[in-house]
Design an enzyme around this catalytic site. Structure first.
Site, PDB file in Angstrom:
ATOM      1  N   VAL A   1       0.808  -1.229   0.000  1.00 12.65           N
ATOM      2  CA  VAL A   1       0.000   0.000   0.000  1.00 12.65           C
ATOM      3  C   VAL A   1       0.836   1.272   0.000  1.00 12.65           C
ATOM      4  CG1 VAL A   1      -2.014  -1.046   1.076  1.00 12.65           C
ATOM      5  CG2 VAL A   1      -0.212  -0.083   2.534  1.00 12.65           C
ATOM      6  N   TYR A   2       2.144   1.167   0.127  1.00 15.04           N
ATOM      7  CA  TYR A   2       2.968   2.373   0.088  1.00 15.04           C
ATOM      8  C   TYR A   2       2.871   2.986  -1.309  1.00 15.04           C
ATOM      9  CZ  TYR A   2       5.208   0.891   4.489  1.00 15.04           C
ATOM     10  OH  TYR A   2       5.469   0.514   5.792  1.00 15.04           O
TER      11      TYR A   2
END
Length: 334
Positions: free
Chosen positions: A52-53
């Site tokens: 999710v970065y």
């Protein structure tokens, strides 16, 4: 750079890790390339990211650099899965989601396997045994070499690690075999010692290595916010300022003052003092440093030659000590 075993496993990692939270968003490819090259040349191996970065951008960027800049075999790639962009359900650790997320991570990273695959957080809607079975499947298929968790409370970590150990007799991939948890990633610094209440004792007892995130108190322990907000800092960023703000209270200020005093006495920087303190805490394998540029990373790497004197450690322990009462301390006299 020295290396350490990750928990009670055979995996060795550099005793400092490189975090990639800002990659693909605040940190572009030229800056990320400089960070990874500097880290690798210093002997660093552990690079931590998550699916999710930057909505997958950090993994994409790391994958390109592993292809073009540094040898894949020299890097211990750690990624995480389980966070989802759903306001009704922040985490999904179902087998369906996790294994699908791993396939997507491998594609973005441009690799056949990750060295350490971590569940990003506890999901109360998925039975824990299902979540852990997904880790076992990843190990058995060769898509992950080791498994860990992140942001698990003490009881959650103890339950997960014990479940895995109870069924690990046949070995991961064997019929009914489960893989030992190698690590737990948690925020830990002089400004956030909550893991010492239950998580760290559980990790020590069960042989799970601790990977501290935000070891510099989200940047506050460097002392750069004592008098002003530097341009380009996280506090000056609209989307990162709320991340830093909780550590700007009066209690945190006292800790930062103590760190600064210790640094002056040792002729080093507050960054070095803070990082050395958490690096050498019992159970810690490798703090994860989220440097945004090569200058910040070089400053962090300079801590390699520093070991804090016992009296300095004790003074910092005292000024930052969390309040742990019943039932964590001896309460027989209460």
């Amino acid at each position: 750079m020295e290396h350490r075993q990750l928990g009670r496993t055979g995996l060795r990692v550099s005793r400092m890790g490189l975090g990639t939270l800002t990659w693909g968003r605040d940190t572009g490819e030229p800056e990320a390339a400089g960070l990874l090259k500097t880290f690798w040349e210093a002997g660093g191996t552990l690079v931590d990211t998550a699916d999710v970065y930057a909505d997958g951008g950090a993994e994409h960027l790391l994958g390109r650099l592993l292809r073009d800049l540094v040898p894949r075999r020299d890097i211990v790639v750690a990624t995480k899965a389980g966070s989802v962009p759903d306001p009704e359900r922040r985490f999904d650790t179902s087998r369906r989601h996790l294994l699908g997320a791993l396939d997507a991570s491998l594609e973005r990273l441009g690799t056949d396997y990750v060295d350490l695959w971590q569940v990003h957080a506890f999901d109360p809607y998925t039975p824990m045994d299902e979540t852990l079975q997904a880790l076992d499947s990843a190990i058995a298929s060769g898509r992950a070499r080791y498994a860990g968790v992140s942001n698990f409370s003490g009881w959650q970590l103890a339950k997960a690690a014990t479940w895995q150990l109870a069924g690990a007799g046949g070995g991961a991939g064997a019929a009914g075999g489960r893989t030992r948890l190698a690590s737990t990633q948690m925020e830990y610094s002089l400004l956030q010692r909550g893991v010492e209440r239950e998580v760290l004792p559980a990790a020590l007892d069960l042989g799970v290595g601790l990977l501290p995130s935000s070891p510099l108190g989200r940047g506050v322990l460097t002392g750069k916010y004592r008098d002003a907000t530097p341009a380009g800092s996280r506090l000056a960023s609209e989307h990162l300022a709320p991340f830093v703000a909780p550590y700007l209270d009066e209690e945190a200020s006292r800790v930062v003052d103590a760190v600064t005093t210790a640094a002056d006495g040792l002729a080093v920087t507050p960054l070095e003092v803070s990082l050395a303190w958490v690096r050498d805490r019992p159970g810690v394998a490798a703090p994860l440093v989220g440097a945004r540029n090569a200058e910040q990373l070089s400053a962090a790497l300079s801590v390699e030659g520093l070991t804090l004197p016992d009296e300095i450690c004790q003074a910092l322990d005292d000024v930052s000590a969390p309040v742990h009462r019943y039932p964590d301390q001896d309460w027989s006299t209460l």
